[in-house]
Design an enzyme around this catalytic site. Structure first.
Site, PDB file in Angstrom:
ATOM      1  CE1 TYR A  55      -3.670   2.887   0.375  1.00 57.21           C
ATOM      2  CE2 TYR A  55      -2.250   3.482   2.727  1.00 57.21           C
ATOM      3  CZ  TYR A  55      -3.150   3.473   1.422  1.00 57.21           C
ATOM      4  OH  TYR A  55      -3.402   4.567   1.179  1.00 57.21           O
ATOM      5  CG  HIS A  90      -7.136   5.293  -1.031  1.00 53.08           C
ATOM      6  ND1 HIS A  90      -6.066   4.654  -0.093  1.00 53.08           N
ATOM      7  CD2 HIS A  90      -7.890   4.559  -0.963  1.00 53.08           C
ATOM      8  CE1 HIS A  90      -6.966   3.417  -0.093  1.00 53.08           C
ATOM      9  NE2 HIS A  90      -8.154   3.373  -0.665  1.00 53.08           N
TER      10      HIS A  90
HETATM   11  C1  LIG Z   1       3.061  12.506  -9.457  1.00 51.23           C
HETATM   12  C2  LIG Z   1       4.239  13.077  -8.841  1.00 51.23           C
HETATM   13  C3  LIG Z   1       4.426  11.893  -7.641  1.00 51.23           C
HETATM   14  C4  LIG Z   1       5.121  13.017 -10.109  1.00 51.23           C
HETATM   15  O1  LIG Z   1       6.209  13.278  -9.814  1.00 51.23           O
HETATM   16  P1  LIG Z   1       7.155  13.976 -11.353  1.00 51.23           P
HETATM   17  O2  LIG Z   1       8.570  13.478 -10.878  1.00 51.23           O
HETATM   18  O3  LIG Z   1       6.877  15.086 -11.308  1.00 51.23           O
HETATM   19  O4  LIG Z   1       6.867  12.864 -12.444  1.00 51.23           O
HETATM   20  P2  LIG Z   1       8.025  12.402 -13.814  1.00 51.23           P
HETATM   21  O5  LIG Z   1       8.838  13.837 -14.277  1.00 51.23           O
HETATM   22  O6  LIG Z   1       8.658  11.147 -13.967  1.00 51.23           O
HETATM   23  O7  LIG Z   1       6.672  11.968 -15.076  1.00 51.23           O
HETATM   24  C5  LIG Z   1       6.617  11.435 -15.372  1.00 51.23           C
HETATM   25  C6  LIG Z   1       5.289  10.875 -16.347  1.00 51.23           C
HETATM   26  O8  LIG Z   1       4.143  11.159 -15.536  1.00 51.23           O
HETATM   27  C7  LIG Z   1       3.143  12.169 -16.186  1.00 51.23           C
HETATM   28  N1  LIG Z   1       3.167  13.504 -15.549  1.00 51.23           N
HETATM   29  C8  LIG Z   1       3.771  13.478 -14.103  1.00 51.23           C
HETATM   30  N2  LIG Z   1       2.930  14.848 -14.327  1.00 51.23           N
HETATM   31  C9  LIG Z   1       1.899  15.189 -14.959  1.00 51.23           C
HETATM   32  C10 LIG Z   1       1.446  16.631 -14.556  1.00 51.23           C
HETATM   33  N3  LIG Z   1       1.328  17.396 -13.867  1.00 51.23           N
HETATM   34  N4  LIG Z   1       0.308  16.463 -15.922  1.00 51.23           N
HETATM   35  C11 LIG Z   1       0.341  15.276 -16.563  1.00 51.23           C
HETATM   36  N5  LIG Z   1       0.894  14.434 -16.604  1.00 51.23           N
HETATM   37  C12 LIG Z   1       1.799  14.703 -15.365  1.00 51.23           C
HETATM   38  C13 LIG Z   1       3.439  12.604 -17.421  1.00 51.23           C
HETATM   39  O9  LIG Z   1       3.378  11.248 -18.467  1.00 51.23           O
HETATM   40  C14 LIG Z   1       4.909  12.397 -17.316  1.00 51.23           C
HETATM   41  O10 LIG Z   1       5.952  11.849 -17.965  1.00 51.23           O
HETATM   42  P3  LIG Z   1       6.533  13.231 -19.016  1.00 51.23           P
HETATM   43  O11 LIG Z   1       6.725  14.374 -18.031  1.00 51.23           O
HETATM   44  O12 LIG Z   1       7.016  12.529 -20.123  1.00 51.23           O
HETATM   45  O13 LIG Z   1       4.937  13.322 -19.665  1.00 51.23           O
HETATM   46  C15 LIG Z   1       4.366  14.553  -8.505  1.00 51.23           C
HETATM   47  O14 LIG Z   1       3.759  15.770  -8.987  1.00 51.23           O
HETATM   48  C16 LIG Z   1       4.312  14.839  -7.517  1.00 51.23           C
HETATM   49  O15 LIG Z   1       4.298  15.035  -6.212  1.00 51.23           O
HETATM   50  N6  LIG Z   1       3.170  15.459  -6.767  1.00 51.23           N
HETATM   51  C17 LIG Z   1       2.018  15.332  -5.405  1.00 51.23           C
HETATM   52  C18 LIG Z   1       1.866  14.407  -4.671  1.00 51.23           C
HETATM   53  C19 LIG Z   1       1.156  13.794  -4.686  1.00 51.23           C
HETATM   54  O16 LIG Z   1      -0.334  13.913  -6.100  1.00 51.23           O
HETATM   55  N7  LIG Z   1       1.272  11.972  -5.118  1.00 51.23           N
HETATM   56  C20 LIG Z   1       0.177  11.022  -4.853  1.00 51.23           C
HETATM   57  C21 LIG Z   1      -0.533  10.288  -4.434  1.00 51.23           C
HETATM   58  S1  LIG Z   1       0.261   9.309  -3.260  1.00 51.23           S
END
Ligand SMILES: CC(C)(COP(=O)(O)OP(=O)(O)OC[C@H]1O[C@@H](n2cnc3c(N)ncnc32)[C@H](O)[C@@H]1OP(=O)(O)O)[C@@H](O)C(=O)NCCC(=O)NCCS
Lengths: 903, 168
Positions: B77, B116
């Site tokens: 999880y 979630h």
């Molecule tokens: C979700 C999260 C972890 C992504 O981390 P990241 O390091 O920015 O992700 P990556 O750069 O590795 O992205 C990988 C792919 O995911 C998708 N993606 C990531 N962020 C995105 C966005 N804002 N909008 C659309 N697609 C997105 C894209 O397909 C991306 O590939 P690309 O950059 O080549 O288009 C980050 O946005 C985050 O920490 N968010 C806040 C916390 C959260 O909501 N966590 C999830 C719940 S536990």
């Protein structure tokens, strides 16, 4: 040895000596007793038995036996030698030397005794004697390499380097053509390099260079040889060749700043920092643009020009220098740039550039004028550098703003919290500084540096108990709570001593300061083993270097600080003789809120109970130990029991009979080793005035004058001195009259009081230094001393001081008050303790609170001393959430009970 | 326009000595406060909880809870997964997820990974979809203090991948 004994006993005697050497003391003791049964008065046996007992911790008995043995056989070199060994084991080297000399009178060619004597002479710097002993040894054993070397060293130390060279040449004459064999190449090479350094010291540079060139193949340290060669060429003014040598060296290591210095000198570029003429700057600029082309990757090539470039070219150079380092994330960048701040205008240029970076990075993610996308961390490091920059320029508000933005950007970077803590410290909030250091520490509990930094900040905030607990997370050693003393951890001892001193706990403070002094004594002692070791290993250059370092050991900063502080303690002890424990507690609690007092009392009660319990336990343990050791006898190899500290809180130190006498001991060391420091002579003055030794005080005064003509402290001393002396009753004795006439003669040395009354002198001092708060403070204090009825004028002098604000061109940022926090605290102290005008003190306090909003001393609105301020809340939170101790030791999970799940 | 400066990304386990880093990250990334249970689960998950470093800087983390299904199988999880805002869209999240999936593959006991996600968290949904997570259901009023209160349950089954691998 053991002559005069029949064969059986003579053999037994040999057994004693052998057992002593092999540390089988019990065996030796048994043999001695066997002889003594038949010959109870046999001197040498008695002496040897004593020596053996000395190693089994029966000191008193040992001395008794050795002395008795000697009395029975004054003609025995063995007895004298043993007596010397006994003294040596107690570090009484002067006495030991005397004994050895007596032994040698009886047996002048005894190699063992001669060797022992020579070591002591080296240790005590009895250099003439050392030369003689080495001569005798060499005459007796001319085939022994070590005696040749020792003889040369002895001459060198005795300031006869050319004789030392002759000896080494003679020694070389005894060697075979194909010397050295493979396994002695290094030793021989070191000997040669030593000889070359001797030639240089003797002033024969040509010979030194010639020797170096001739022996090049035999020298193992090739790089070292090249460095010596280059520096000799330079000293011989053979500039072309020197230049070539330094260029070669830069080829090997372009980052070594000594090579840069050498190259500049051989090009005839004088490099007195900051005073380069236009000519020199042009030459240097050309040189370095060449070098940069040649070594595009070298950092030094880009960094060094920043020191000499004029503002115009500085701007673009520093811009180019910083970008890659900010991109890479080099946390030490600020300390690399720090030295530039003292050069006019450079701080301002840095500020403009850095602010430009920040806005460009925020807008486009790139540096100004570039399209290249920077990693996100570039902005973080730019903000970090800006924070340090503003801190350096005393613009604490801006510094904090930048650091807070950096923390918001990347909250996981520990350096940010450390820096924020330092800003608070500089701005006058030691409590918040400690809390931040503690937060930084909590982010990596395995990091010893963070732990130390935190401990230091806690001590600066007078949180001694917490500091000790935090330190012990790393320093616990078995059941020992804290082995910082054994580790000679002097920053810790100084910082906790200072804290105790601030709290008025002089005993505890002295205890810490004197511990530092003991470390230095131990360091002097530590040389001993090297006298034999280095000669055997032929590390001669390092050895002589070490001896010279030892000769100046007591001028080291830590010793200096400890001695000064100890003297201050003794002065305070003299001025207000020891108080009872109750009064001391009173002193500690002065200024605390009633609730805090109550808490402290409770804590103390608990502590007392605990201490009592501990004492009882320790006593029990000691008794047990004594019991078991008396049963087993001196077990072989068992460590002598550590003598427990019978005065952990320095209570006994407070009871000192003659505090000024003690202070004088440390003063002597300061006078010998820190005579160029004004403070030394200020303290000398204080001591001698209290001792009523007016001529010595006068001498201190004259030395002060040499070092600090303008210093307000010197002004204070001069006026105090002549005021005291003028008010003395007329001398009744001849010597008294003589003292007076000397003082009268010397009066003319003091221009500031020439043909003026002291009051007039003070007035002109004030007029000459109107704009300096520190000088005004001295003038006010002195006025009150000379004319107490003019108190209101004194108050007026202080209150009418005007604080200007920086225009921002120099080191200090625009708008920053020119007064220092420390000076303002001092003035407050004068109001409340000297002038005793509490209204004026409180007016001063509120004025300073505006100038220093982070100062806890003045209750600044932003400081943690003001209820409701951000720092106040933060410190409370940190205090509550992080009880150091076992929880923290276990890895310190953030206090879970306080956190609630929201979802 | 170019991003010429490739910064190496590395991983480290969550340990009690660096736990505070995880706390600092969560404080700014998630609107939720976590309790002691969360931190002890994260520690207990061993190789399934990680800090991720961008150069020398800690910029994100994954914290998991390992839930036993049978004597030899577990479910993973994901309690939190986040990258600091300035460091997003640099592929760091993808590397971290890739790393965790590697660990899962090497450790055949993990049947599925689930978590979630708040229904309005588009970027997270887009992110997880990339790695084959599927929406299993929508749970209404899952959160009490944040808007919207609903979330999706996302699941990625690993056994299927293994099976799929075996048949091809
Ligand atoms: C979700 C999260 C972890 C992504 O981390 P990241 O390091 O920015 O992700 P990556 O750069 O590795 O992205 C990988 C792919 O995911 C998708 N993606 C990531 N962020 C995105 C966005 N804002 N909008 C659309 N697609 C997105 C894209 O397909 C991306 O590939 P690309 O950059 O080549 O288009 C980050 O946005 C985050 O920490 N968010 C806040 C916390 C959260 O909501 N966590 C999830 C719940 S536990």
């Amino acid at each position: 040895m053991g002559s005069s004994l029949p064969p059986k006993e003579a053999n037994l005697f040999k057994l004693i000596a052998k057992s002593y050497e092999t540390k089988q003391y019990k065996k030796g003791l048994k043999a001695a007793d066997q002889i003594l049964k038949k010959f109870p008065e046999h001197g040498e046996t008695l002496a040897m038995k004593g020596l053996t007992l000395n190693c089994m911790d029966s000191k008193a008995e040992a001395y008794e036996l050795v002395r008795k043995g000697l009395k029975n056989d004054l003609k025995s070199h063995v007895c004298w030698h043993v007596y010397g060994l006994l003294y040596r084991s107690d570090r009484e080297y002067r006495e030991a030397i005397k004994c050895y000399r007596n032994a040698l009178r009886i047996d002048p060619e005894n190699i063992q005794i001669l060797r022992d004597l020579s070591l002591l002479q080296a240790q005590m710097r009895d250099l003439g004697g050392y030369v003689e002993t080495c001569r005798t040894l060499l005459t007796l054993k001319p085939n022994h390499r070590n005696y040749w070397i020792a003889f040369a060293i002895a001459h060198h130390l005795n300031k006869e380097p050319s004789k030392a060279v002759d000896i080494l040449i003679a020694y070389e004459g005894t060697l075979e053509e194909d010397y050295p064999p493979d396994n002695e190449r290094y030793e021989h090479s070191e000997m040669l390099l030593y000889k070359i350094s001797l030639l240089e010291e003797a002033g024969d540079l040509e010979k030194a260079l010639e020797e170096l060139n001739n022996k090049l193949v035999k020298i193992v340290d090739k790089l070292g040889a090249k460095e010596i060669q280059a520096s000799l060429l330079l000293k011989l003014h053979r500039y072309k060749e020197a230049e070539k040598s330094y260029v070669n060296l830069l080829e090997i290591n372009s980052e070594n700043h000594r090579y840069h210095e050498g190259l500049k000198k051989s090009l005839g570029i004088s490099v007195e920092n900051g005073t380069e003429g236009v000519d020199t700057v042009t030459k240097l600029t050309d040189l370095y643009s060449d070098l940069q082309r040649k070594y595009p990757k070298s950092v030094a090539m880009k960094r060094i020009p920043l020191d000499f470039l004029e503002i115009g070219s500085f701007r673009s150079a520093v811009d180019e220098y910083m970008r890659p380092l900010l991109r890479k994330g080099v946390p030490s960048l600020f300390s690399d740039l720090k030295s530039l701040y003292s050069q006019p205008g450079k701080a301002h240029v840095l500020e403009e550039i850095l602010l430009g970076y920040e806005s460009s990075l925020r807008m486009n993610g790139s540096f100004p004028g570039s399209t290249e996308q920077e990693p996100p961390s570039t902005l973080l490091w730019t903000l970090f550098l800006l924070g340090q920059h503003f801190d350096r320029r005393h613009a604490f508000d801006k510094a904090l703003q930048k650091i807070n933005e950096a923390i918001l950007h990347t909250p996981t970077v520990i350096d940010l919290y450390l820096m924020k803590g330092r800003i608070f410290k500089h701005a006058g909030d030691a409590l918040a500084a400690a809390a931040l250091a503690d937060e930084a520490r909590s982010m990596d509990l395995a990091d010893r540096f963070l732990n130390s930094e935190c401990v230091k900040r806690m001590l600066q905030a007078d949180q001694v108990e917490q500091a000790e607990k935090t330190a012990s997370l790393f320093t616990k050693d078995g059941d020992q709570h804290n082995n910082l003393y054994d580790m000679q951890c002097m920053w810790y001892e100084l910082a906790s001593g200072d804290s105790y001193y601030r709290q008025g706990l002089l005993g505890k403070a002295l205890k810490k300061y004197l511990a530092v002094e003991k470390h230095y004594a131990d360091m002097v002692e530590d040389q001993f083993d090297f006298h034999t070791y280095c000669i055997r290993k032929m590390t001669l250059r390092a050895y002589v270097h070490m001896l010279r370092f030892q000769d100046h050991l007591h001028s080291h900063r830590f010793f200096h600080q400890a001695a000064i502080s100890a003297i201050r303690c003794y002065l305070r002890l003299f001025d207000s003789p020891p108080k009872s424990a109750a009064e001391e507690e009173e002193a500690a609690m002065r200024g605390m809120a009633p609730a805090e007092k109550k808490k402290l009392r409770q804590k103390q009660r608990k502590e007392a109970a605990r201490a009592k319990k501990q004492e009882a336990e320790e006593k029990l343990k000691e008794e047990e130990a004594a019991f078991s050791s008396s049963n087993k006898g001196g077990k072989k190899g068992s460590q002598p029991p550590k003598t427990a500290d019978t005065d952990p809180d320095g209570e006994k130190l407070l009871q000192v009979e003659d505090p000024l006498g003690e202070a004088t001991k440390y003063l002597k060391l300061l006078q010998d080793h820190s005579s160029e420091v004004l403070e030394t002579h200020l303290l000398a003055f204080e001591i001698y005035m209290r001792k009523k030794k007016y001529l010595l005080a006068l001498q201190a005064l004259k030395r002060q004058l040499k070092l600090g003509l303008e210093s307000p402290d010197v002004h204070r001393c001069i006026i105090r001195f002549f005021n005291d002396v003028d008010n003395l009753p007329p001398p009744s004795t001849d010597s008294g009259k003589l003292v007076n006439s000397v003082i009268e003669l010397e009066r003319s040395c003091f221009k500031s009081i020439e043909s003026k009354t002291l009051l007039q002198a003070n007035e002109s001092f004030l007029n000459m230094n109107k704009d300096s708060l520190r000088h005004r403070a001295a003038a006010a204090e002195v006025l009150f001393l000379l004319a107490p009825e003019q108190k209101s004028t004194a108050v007026e002098i202080l209150e009418s001081s005007v604080c200007s604000h920086s225009a921002g061109g120099g080191e200090i940022a625009e708008g920053v008050p020119s007064w220092g926090l420390k000076d303002c605290c001092l003035v407050y102290d004068i109001f409340s303790n000297t002038l005793k005008d509490l209204d004026a003190a409180s007016r001063w306090k509120s004025r300073c609170a505006d100038l220093f909003p982070f100062s806890t001393f003045f209750n600044g609105v932003k400081s943690s001393a003001t209820c409701g301020s951000e720092n106040y809340t933060y410190c409370r939170k940190m205090q509550a959430s992080q009880p150091p101790g076992p929880l923290a030791a276990n890895g310190h999970l953030p206090d879970f009970s306080a956190l609630k799940i929201i979802s | 326009m170019g991003r010429a400066h490739e910064v190496p990304v590395s991983f480290d386990n969550v340990r009690d000595k660096n736990m505070m880093q995880l706390t600092k990250l969560n404080l700014v990334i998630f609107p939720v406060k976590y309790d002691g249970r969360y931190y002890s689960d994260a520690l207990a998950a061993g190789d399934f909880s990680k800090l991720v470093y961008y150069g020398d800087i800690c910029v994100g983390s994954i914290a998991c809870r390992v839930e036993r299904v049978s004597a030899t199988t577990v479910k993973l999880y994901i309690m939190t997964f986040g990258i600091l805002a300035p460091y997003r869209r640099l592929g760091i999240g993808a590397k971290l997820m890739g790393h965790i999936l590697d660990v899962c593959h090497k450790n055949a006991t993990v049947l599925e990974i689930y978590l979630h996600v708040q229904t309005n968290n588009e970027e997270a949904l887009a992110f997880y979809r990339n790695f084959g997570f599927e929406v299993r259901e929508k749970i209404e009023n899952y959160y009490t203090d944040i808007e919207p209160p609903d979330c999706y349950l996302l699941v990625k089954e690993l056994s299927r991948i293994l099976k799929g691998r075996n048949t091809t």
